[in-house]
Design a protein around this motif. Structure first.
Motif, mmCIF file in Angstrom:
data_model
loop_
_atom_site.group_PDB
_atom_site.id
_atom_site.type_symbol
_atom_site.label_atom_id
_atom_site.label_comp_id
_atom_site.label_asym_id
_atom_site.label_seq_id
_atom_site.Cartn_x
_atom_site.Cartn_y
_atom_site.Cartn_z
ATOM 1 N N SER A 103 -9.577 -1.749 6.196
ATOM 2 C CA SER A 103 -8.443 -1.779 5.619
ATOM 3 C C SER A 103 -7.791 -0.429 6.281
ATOM 4 O O SER A 103 -6.605 -0.448 6.141
ATOM 5 C CB SER A 103 -8.471 -1.814 4.288
ATOM 6 N N VAL A 104 -8.468 0.562 6.412
ATOM 7 C CA VAL A 104 -7.777 2.090 7.025
ATOM 8 C C VAL A 104 -7.401 1.486 8.333
ATOM 9 O O VAL A 104 -6.115 1.926 8.854
ATOM 10 C CB VAL A 104 -9.132 2.953 6.934
ATOM 11 N N ASP A 122 -4.145 -0.394 8.021
ATOM 12 C CA ASP A 122 -2.946 0.635 7.682
ATOM 13 C C ASP A 122 -2.474 1.211 8.910
ATOM 14 O O ASP A 122 -1.210 1.299 9.119
ATOM 15 C CB ASP A 122 -3.447 1.648 6.607
ATOM 16 N N ASP A 180 -6.054 2.798 -1.555
ATOM 17 C CA ASP A 180 -4.506 3.205 -1.712
ATOM 18 C C ASP A 180 -3.456 2.349 -2.300
ATOM 19 O O ASP A 180 -2.900 2.615 -2.977
ATOM 20 C CB ASP A 180 -3.949 3.491 -0.233
ATOM 21 N N THR A 221 1.797 -5.168 2.749
ATOM 22 C CA THR A 221 0.456 -5.362 3.444
ATOM 23 C C THR A 221 0.687 -6.793 3.708
ATOM 24 O O THR A 221 1.628 -7.454 3.111
ATOM 25 C CB THR A 221 -0.740 -5.094 2.824
ATOM 26 N N LYS A 264 -10.721 -6.544 -0.733
ATOM 27 C CA LYS A 264 -10.439 -6.157 0.646
ATOM 28 C C LYS A 264 -9.448 -5.049 0.924
ATOM 29 O O LYS A 264 -9.745 -4.372 1.858
ATOM 30 C CB LYS A 264 -10.013 -7.386 1.492
ATOM 31 N N ILE A 265 -8.521 -4.777 -0.112
ATOM 32 C CA ILE A 265 -7.467 -3.928 0.301
ATOM 33 C C ILE A 265 -8.011 -2.487 0.109
ATOM 34 O O ILE A 265 -8.944 -2.275 -0.329
ATOM 35 C CB ILE A 265 -6.330 -3.984 -0.741
ATOM 36 N N THR A 266 -7.208 -1.674 0.636
ATOM 37 C CA THR A 266 -7.610 -0.294 0.777
ATOM 38 C C THR A 266 -7.373 0.290 -0.959
ATOM 39 O O THR A 266 -6.820 -0.222 -1.656
ATOM 40 C CB THR A 266 -6.660 0.652 1.250
ATOM 41 N N LEU A 282 -0.420 -1.222 10.573
ATOM 42 C CA LEU A 282 0.881 -1.575 9.995
ATOM 43 C C LEU A 282 1.898 -0.335 10.337
ATOM 44 O O LEU A 282 3.187 -0.403 10.534
ATOM 45 C CB LEU A 282 0.687 -1.588 8.454
ATOM 46 N N LEU A 283 1.553 0.813 10.079
ATOM 47 C CA LEU A 283 2.268 2.243 10.354
ATOM 48 C C LEU A 283 2.802 2.205 11.948
ATOM 49 O O LEU A 283 4.025 2.344 12.137
ATOM 50 C CB LEU A 283 1.561 3.443 10.013
ATOM 51 N N ARG A 333 -3.026 8.678 10.867
ATOM 52 C CA ARG A 333 -2.311 8.321 9.802
ATOM 53 C C ARG A 333 -1.163 9.343 9.538
ATOM 54 O O ARG A 333 0.014 8.871 9.602
ATOM 55 C CB ARG A 333 -3.013 7.874 8.780
ATOM 56 N N THR A 367 0.797 -0.990 -0.047
ATOM 57 C CA THR A 367 0.074 0.103 0.004
ATOM 58 C C THR A 367 1.017 1.223 -0.106
ATOM 59 O O THR A 367 2.259 1.256 0.304
ATOM 60 C CB THR A 367 -1.060 0.250 1.181
ATOM 61 N N LEU A 369 0.981 5.257 1.250
ATOM 62 C CA LEU A 369 0.460 6.323 1.866
ATOM 63 C C LEU A 369 1.125 7.495 1.616
ATOM 64 O O LEU A 369 2.541 7.448 1.551
ATOM 65 C CB LEU A 369 0.267 6.218 3.317
ATOM 66 N N LEU A 425 2.835 8.965 9.779
ATOM 67 C CA LEU A 425 3.841 9.096 8.475
ATOM 68 C C LEU A 425 4.905 10.239 8.717
ATOM 69 O O LEU A 425 5.873 10.282 8.343
ATOM 70 C CB LEU A 425 2.784 9.464 7.318
#
Lengths: 221, 403
Positions: free
Chosen positions: B14-15, B18, A159, A139, A155-157, B21-22, B385, A15, A17, B389
């Protein structure tokens, strides 16, 4: 139903960001905009031609880029705005080429419309150059065959879809999008790879792009 | 306390994935927020929500406060006002008071964080004790036209930070350090923004004598000239000539702000004799504000100047059609004709309101677009987020970062 081809190496979904970095550069006239477009970092050209797509992902189709939006909405140069908005971004395989096209479009317009250079924006409506800093993260999603691939796509974003379709092609200069590349090289399905590569992703909202990709892939399963 | 997973139904799994993950990428680093107060004001409000969520995600987050006496805070209040363009005299004595308190804080506060995250001007001088750790200065105020002397004074500190963060592009200044754009956010689970049952909305309308079957134009903001309340009444009058409607002008007025009380009196006088103009002095009551916004047909934010204007995000989150001035952070929230209408005058505001009241289908579409725009860009999860970042950017100077 034919058996699905299983790849040796899975497609690993990443992904991307982004964080917006301010450059401190601003334009109040078309002339200033043009000069700055020539010198700002590539990450800034990328930001202003793609940000709208991500931030206004429900708007469709063909969201304008920031340059077009400002030139039309603030300076009132609607013809130039239309020309900038209709630049066929998918044709360009690098930010450098895209930048050159934007510069050429504005220069050509100014040749026939010298008065356009005299217009000023109000100070609170100046064009601020911003650049996108991209963070690419792997991911936990991966796929070995088309069925798994379609499931992950659900399913994934957006992004992640955005990263594999737009960013890897244009910003990382990979020539084609990541999905097509994997389908062709790991699954040997040139026809499907081509079908995905032929989509003009700039004319979809990201959610519609997701649905379209899933539909094309499920048709092949 | 609200848990991070409670945001999943609003922003999607999914948000949240993320964010997790971050957070993993920040393991082992301590983030230390420093500001001047733990209660009251926007900064404290956002930190009260964010700090627990960052901890839950696994980011070691601390929050420390500087100390200061009455004189110090009078000076920093003055700094705040003049940075916003208000005319006030700033003397050498003011700078001396600021530095005396700052020196004590520099001595007393342990800046142990791997990342020290300093909010607003009050603690800005702490950077003098920086070591090998990373320092961020977060500017929450509009410094697009700052008082030059005060700005130059602050700038000597700002340039010692690794990065600065502003809320709108126009607030950035020429600086030799990295500057990031991070907008503030609203919390969809707070009392001001959460879904409300229809009975609650009806009860609030009933309490204030507002009828539900006549269009309602609302502006929520404190009674302050910069919010142009008299302009709001004028715009409403221009609309009312053609469309029978009601006006709600609701907000607080700080008791220590004599100008606020004067503005309220002027507004009351101007609205006098019109039973459809409801001027409401609300105490801090988030549920009532929420209910009034949800009951509205069109929401107006006719400010002359705005820091960011989060009331616009609140209105859009409720899928309301919005008419707002092209100032401060408002254009980031409203793209003209896509997610609301922008205006620059009373007449423009009145015209836009009439358009919206006469075109319910268009209004509905703008409101829905607006809600999605807020979901994607102005909720607390996006703010979390961006902050993570930002922390990572301190260790990665490049434009494309592979984590």
């Amino acid at each position: 139903m034919a058996e699905l081809i299983r790849a040796k190496e899975p497609f690993r979904f990443s992904t991307r960001l982004h964080l917006s970095e301010l450059t401190g550069m601003r334009a109040a006239t078309l002339g200033q905009l043009l000069e700055l477009i020539k010198v700002v970092p590539g990450a800034s050209i990328y930001h202003h031609t793609h940000r709208f797509l991500q931030q206004h992902q429900y708007l469709s189709p063909e969201p304008p880029n920031d340059f077009a939006f400002w030139v039309g909405g603030i300076l009132g140069e609607n013809e130039l705005a239309e020309r900038l908005a209709s630049i066929d971004t998918i044709q360009y395989s690098s930010i450098r080429e895209l930048r050159e096209k934007i510069v050429a479009t504005i220069e050509e317009y100014l040749e026939g419309n010298a008065m356009a250079k005299l217009k000023f924006s109000r100070s609170e409506e100046e064009f601020h150059f911003i650049k996108s800093v991209s963070f690419i993260l792997p991911t936990n999603y991966q796929a070995y065959d088309l069925k798994e691939f379609a499931e992950v796509l659900k399913k994934i974003t957006i992004d992640s879809i955005y990263f594999h379709v737009f960013e890897s092609r244009l910003r990382l200069e990979k020539k084609t999008n990541d999905f097509s590349y994997w389908v062709e090289t790991s699954l040997g399905d040139g026809k499907l790879a081509n079908e995905i590569a032929k989509l003009d992703p700039y004319t979809y909202t990201l959610e519609n792009l997701r649905k379209t990709l899933i539909r094309i892939i499920e048709k092949r399963i | 306390m609200i848990q991070i997973d409670e945001y999943t139904p609003i922003v999607g799994q999914s948000v949240i994935d993320d964010l997790k993950l971050l957070a993993e990428k920040l393991k082992g680093r301590t983030v230390q927020h420093i500001n001047s107060t733990s209660v009251g004001g926007g900064v404290a409000e956002i930190l009260n929500r964010m700090v627990p969520l960052l901890r839950e995600l696994g980011v070691d987050t601390k929050w420390d406060l500087i100390k200061g006496g009455e004189q110090f805070f009078e000076v920093t209040k003055k700094f705040h006002n003049v940075l916003h363009g208000r005319k006030e005299e700033v003397s050498q004595r003011d700078f001396d008071i600021f530095m005396e308190t700052s020196s004590k804080n520099i001595e007393e506060i342990n800046t142990y964080g791997d990342i020290v995250f300093v909010h607003d001007p009050q603690p800005i001088a702490l950077v003098k004790k920086r070591g090998n750790n990373k320092w961020i200065w977060r500017c929450h105020i509009d410094v697009s036209n700052p008082h030059q002397k005060v700005w130059d004074f602050l700038k000597d500190f700002i340039i010692q930070y690794d990065s600065a963060v502003f809320s709108a592009p126009g607030f950035s200044q020429k600086l030799p350090i990295r500057q990031f754009l991070i907008s503030p956010s609203i919390d969809p689970l707070s009392d001001k923004n959460k879904d409300l049952p229809q009975e609650t909305i009806d009860a609030v309308l009933n309490k204030y004598g507002i009828v539900p079957d006549k269009p309602i134009i609302t502006q929520i903001s404190r009674f302050d000239r910069l919010k142009d309340p008299l302009g709001v009444i004028e715009a409403y009058r221009q609309v009312k000539r053609y469309i029978d409607c009601q006006l709600i002008l609701a907000g607080g007025a700080a008791s220590d702000d004599p100008e606020g009380i004067q503005v309220l009196e002027e507004v009351m006088a101007r609205a006098k004799g019109d039973p459809d103009a409801h001027i409401l002095l609300l105490p801090q009551n988030d549920i009532e504000v929420n209910a009034l916004q949800r009951a509205s047909t069109v929401i107006l934010q006719k400010s002359l100047k705005e820091g960011f204007g989060l009331t616009v995000a609140e209105a859009l989150w409720k899928a309301k059609p919005v008419v707002a001035s092209h100032v401060g952070g408002i254009p980031l929230q409203v793209k003209h004709k896509y997610s609301g209408l922008l205006c620059r005058s009373v007449e423009g505001a009145a015209f836009a309101i009439k358009q919206l009241l006469n075109s319910p289908e268009y209004s509905r579409r703008l409101g829905e677009n607006g809600k999605e725009h807020i979901r994607n860009n102005f909720l607390l999860t996006r703010h979390l987020r961006d902050y993570m970042l930002l922390f990572l950017s301190l260790y990665h100077p490049e434009d494309v970062v592979n984590l």
